[in-house]
Scaffold this active site. Structure first.
Site, PDB file in Angstrom:
ATOM      1  N   ASP A   1      -3.881  -2.846   5.524  1.00  0.00           N
ATOM      2  CA  ASP A   1      -4.270  -2.387   6.853  1.00  0.00           C
ATOM      3  C   ASP A   1      -5.765  -2.386   7.084  1.00  0.00           C
ATOM      4  OD1 ASP A   1      -5.034  -0.373   5.186  1.00  0.00           O
ATOM      5  OD2 ASP A   1      -3.888   1.215   6.158  1.00  0.00           O
TER       6      ASP A   1
ATOM      7  N   ASP B   1       0.855  -1.174   0.000  1.00  0.00           N
ATOM      8  CA  ASP B   1       0.000   0.000   0.000  1.00  0.00           C
ATOM      9  C   ASP B   1       0.902   1.238   0.000  1.00  0.00           C
ATOM     10  OD1 ASP B   1      -2.214   1.587   0.140  1.00  0.00           O
ATOM     11  OD2 ASP B   1      -2.552   1.302   2.279  1.00  0.00           O
TER      12      ASP B   1
ATOM     13  N   ASP C   1      -8.538  -5.263   2.673  1.00  0.00           N
ATOM     14  CA  ASP C   1      -7.283  -5.927   2.331  1.00  0.00           C
ATOM     15  C   ASP C   1      -7.271  -7.390   2.773  1.00  0.00           C
ATOM     16  OD1 ASP C   1      -6.076  -3.630   1.234  1.00  0.00           O
ATOM     17  OD2 ASP C   1      -5.595  -2.904   3.237  1.00  0.00           O
TER      18      ASP C   1
END
Length: 880
Positions: free
Chosen positions: A609, A305, A613
């Protein structure tokens, strides 16, 4: 009293006092199922003695006792005792390491204590606690819901039903279930074994299974044992044909079989993995599943990310655009002190009504909070409670002089449509004093800046769209904020109805998340190690591309391509793995991206996070969750939790994984070349005029000294300085692949030749040839151990030097001390013969160094691009 600064709704409950909570914790116990009773020592010993190779050794002891050979029986029993003690010690140390890691990765909960929101360990939650729940949280205990805003809970872990359940005020929430949408608050009614999950968990017992590496080594060990038994049968037959006693040859053959196979290898692997996990924890990488230590060494792609991983994760609302003009905020991090500047001058609420309207709306449509410095443990900075982007909006409002609490009292929230990654938008509804509904909506520019959403004219929309794109190209995350006043809410309205209407644009807020100072170096380290770094983010493609270019993730070799979720949805991407940056992706697309890389033969580490996800974290070979800002869903789905949210920590963990695997191969090279030499010496010796080159006790003594302390010490070798300059190993590669088999055979033949030549020379010159063979064979293997170090000339692993020196002293003592000579059947050597034997043994060190130079460890090649990663991946993740 509010449930915390990150919620606009006010409730009457202030939670327990800290003193009352501590009393209840003593009364009700920790919020966890009681751990299983510790394994008693006698059971651990029994499990070690049930090993097939140890059973063979026990049979050998019985046979030697039956024949009256007490010296050999004593040595065999000594080997059994040492092996069992080492195995039990390693098992206990590994279990303690894993237990400590479990404590480090324990889930947390947000509770209200003494009227303030606090984050505590889930095990410290007690009955009566007020627990705050948000998207991605795992419910820590059973409780009654007294506040719910679009609260949707996944209860599949408890009921097996795959459809999430809406939770309203007055309903119940069970421990272990997951909040997939909305927010809420519960009063805890049951904890620990008394909770729903606790009652089920108490009925089950789980025991950790072998790691994939252990399973592969076990299979390899069975093959090796079978080959060894066949060769030992040949040795037995040759000895009988040459007239040797049956009892002696049976014990010799069995001893040789046991000595040739590194029976302590599985325990060494378990200890290596556990200690590797502990070292990772010291470097802020908490391993939740032990096999991940092994798999990390094979990672070829890191999908990361952007926010908080490549960047600092401390969002700053830095620039503002309204149809009137632009401004910028100045300050540090989440500290609300600072100012807003327009045209070089500080402005206030009265000076800039357009900014006041924009930031007031941003404070109302907001679920975050700010936590001042605690002053303890060196904490001197403000922290975000909730989403960092929303916290940045709170800071910007405070710097302009807005009072969020006063806004909440003036315009209390009565309804909301929570943000989700599909709509890319959040809407809240507030009651005006006259009863009208004030609707505030914020979201991505491509969703908000459309004619069907806003009632502003084309000039304003065009200007806003152009400015949003310019800010995105500069690396900003841009939010558009709009409002509308509507009639009081009708009972027939659903939450989504509030978004079905035209709004008025207040302006744009450009939020900057600066790259971490170490991010560019981390990307460079990945490339050097043969690992492909890719970015998968929900941000605007221009923002994502700007950050990636700044960090060196895009270059000519990669085509500089930025792929978007729309490109994937409309199938306009030629090859999904051609891109290095994926922007505006959905959870399903993240999963598709991970699968695409794995299907081309790569081993993927995926960072994340949020709740969205979870699927990708679960599908990746290594799921990596953020420890600070990650949701509990992400942390529980992951194999690795980053305590510092820094991608550089993943690279450190990869280095540790490669170190563990390299040390296992180092031990195998050392142990198997010695076992090969012992078999060949016993097999070829009789044809060279030496009827029985070694007695059973001598074989077992060599095995005890070489596979004992030196073997364990090799597993603690430091990382090779060049390990991160080599490509990852292919996932389907055998543990003896990349040229290790030939090296084992080459060194085994060298030790055999040196030993037999020494024996022939001693035999022809009338020296005690069997004792010379005994000394040279054992000491040469110790020289190989010394030459197998990862860093030569270094004191990074003094344990190996001490272990080799101790083993060599005991090997020499076997021909010098009368009690050991009587036990082992050796003869004394003169000082000259002793010097010659030790000098010849030093050739083992030189030969190993020469071989390492001729066959460097970098012989491992890159994976073929068409190799199928899912078939050969060294980690079979749960449920995959």
């Amino acid at each position: 009293m509010g449930l915390g600064t990150n919620h606009g709704t006010t409730v009457a409950l202030e939670g327990l006092s800290q003193g009352e909570a501590e009393q209840r914790l003593v009364r009700y116990g920790a919020n966890e199922v009681a751990p299983p009773p510790p394994t008693p020592l006698w059971r651990r010993v029994t499990q070690q003695l049930r090993d097939p190779l140890i059973l063979v050794l026990l049979v050998a002891a019985v046979l030697t006792l039956a024949t009256g050979d007490l010296p050999d029986a004593s040595v065999i029993l000594l080997v059994i005792t040492v092996n069992t003690a080492v195995g039990v010690a390693q098992e206990v140390r590994a279990e303690r390491a894993v237990t400590a890691l479990t404590a480090l990765s324990a889930p947390a909960a947000r509770v209200v204590r003494d009227g303030e929101e606090r984050r505590i360990r889930a095990v410290d939650v007690v009955p009566g606690d007020v627990v705050l729940l948000g998207e991605g949280d795992i419910v820590p205990a059973d409780g009654e819901v007294f506040e719910a805003a679009a609260l949707l809970v996944d209860e599949s872990s408890l009921t097996g039903e795959s459809v999430p359940v809406d939770k309203d005020t007055g309903g119940t929430a069970a421990s272990g279930t997951v909040v997939v949408r909305g927010r809420g608050a519960v009063v805890v009614t049951a904890t620990g074994a008394a909770s729903a999950t606790g009652r089920i968990a108490s009925l089950m017992g789980t025991a950790p299974g072998p790691t994939p590496l252990q399973r592969r080594l076990a299979g390899f060990g069975r093959v090796l044992a079978a080959v060894t038994v066949v060769l030992c049968a040949v040795v037995l037959t040759i000895g009988l044909l040459r007239g040797q006693p049956v009892e002696l040859m049976v014990v010799a053959a069995i001893s040789l079989a046991v000595a040739a196979v590194p029976e302590s290898l599985p325990a060494v692997v378990t200890l290596g993995l556990a200690l590797g996990a502990r070292r990772m924890a010291a470097r802020n990488a908490i391993v939740r599943h032990l096999p991940a230590v092994e798999t990390l060494g094979s990672v070829t792609v890191i999908a990361t990310d952007k926010t908080g991983t490549l960047t600092e994760g401390r969002m700053v609302a830095e620039r503002f655009w309204t149809p009137v003009g632009e401004a910028e905020a100045r300050g540090s991090g989440y500290d609300p002190s600072g100012q807003v500047v327009r045209d070089g001058d500080t402005v206030t609420l009265d000076d800039a009504p357009d900014l006041a309207g924009l930031l007031s709306a941003a404070l109302l449509c907001n679920d975050a909070g700010l936590q001042p410095p605690s002053g303890t443990d060196g904490d001197t900075v403000w922290h975000a409670l909730g989403d960092p982007t929303e916290a940045a909006l709170l800071v910007a409002g405070a710097r302009l002089g807005l009072d969020r609490a006063a806004l909440a009292r003036e315009l209390p929230r009565v309804d909301e449509v929570p943000f989700d990654s599909g709509r890319k938008r959040m809407t809240t509804v507030h009651r005006r004093p006259n009863g009208a509904s004030h609707v505030v909506s914020k979201g991505a520019p491509e969703v908000m800046l459309r004619a069907e959403v806003l009632d502003d004219g084309p000039p304003v929309l065009t200007a806003a769209v152009n400015r949003a794109e310019e800010l995105a190209r500069e690396g900003y995350r841009v939010l558009a904020v709009a409002v509308a006043d509507r009639s009081p809410r009708l009972s027939s309205h659903t939450p989504a109805d509030w978004e079905n209407g035209r709004l008025s644009l207040l302006g744009l807020i450009a939020i900057l998340d600066p790259p971490r100072l170490t991010a560019a170096d981390t990307v460079t380290a990945c490339r050097t190690a043969g690992i492909v770094p890719v970015m998968i983010t929900g941000d605007h493609p221009l923002t994502a591309g700007a950050v990636a270019a700044r960090l060196g993730m895009l270059d000519g070799a990669d085509g500089g391509a930025v792929t978007t979720g729309d490109d994937i949805r409309h199938d306009t991407v030629r090859k999904l793995t051609d891109a290095r940056v994926y922007a505006r992706t959905t959870p399903e697309q993240k999963l598709d991206i991970v699968q695409a890389w794995r299907q081309t033969g790569h081993v993927v580490a995926m960072t994340g996070d949020g709740v969205n996800d979870g699927p990708a974290l679960h599908q990746a070979d290594i799921g990596v969750a953020m420890g600070r800002r990650g949701t509990e869903v992400a942390r529980q789905a992951a194999d690795l939790v980053l305590a510092d949210d820094d991608l550089g920590t993943v690279v450190s963990a990869v280095e540790e994984g490669r170190r563990v695997y390299a040390n296992v191969r180092r031990f195998l090279l050392y142990a198997l070349c010695g076992g090969t030499a012992e078999i060949l010496v016993m097999l070829l010796g009789p044809f060279l005029g030496m009827p029985l080159p070694l007695l059973p006790a001598q074989i077992l003594w060599i095995n005890l000294l070489t596979h004992g302390l030196p073997g364990v010490a090799l597993g603690a070798e430091p990382v090779d300085p060049a390990v991160m300059r080599r490509p990852p190993r292919p996932p389907g590669e055998s543990v003896l692949g990349a040229g290790l088999w030939p090296r084992i055979l080459l060194m085994g033949c060298f030790v055999t030749a040196l030993t037999l030549l020494t024996g022939m020379w001693a035999h022809d010159t009338g020296r005690p040839w069997q004792s010379m063979i005994f000394l040279v064979l054992g000491a040469t293997q110790l020289g190989i151990a010394l030459a197998s170090r990862a860093r030569h000339g270094s004191w990074a692993n003094p344990f190996l030097l001490v272990a080799v020196a101790t083993a060599l002293a005991l090997q020499i003592a076997g021909v010098c001390l009368p009690p050991l000579r009587a036990l082992l059947g050796t003869e004394p050597l003169s000082a000259g013969d002793l010097g010659i034997a030790c000098g010849l043994s030093a050739l083992g060190y030189l030969a190993m160094r020469l071989q390492a130079w001729l066959f460097p460890a970098s012989s491992t090649s890159r994976m073929p691009s068409g190799a199928r990663g899912s078939a050969g991946s060294p980690l079979r993740r749960r449920g995959r």
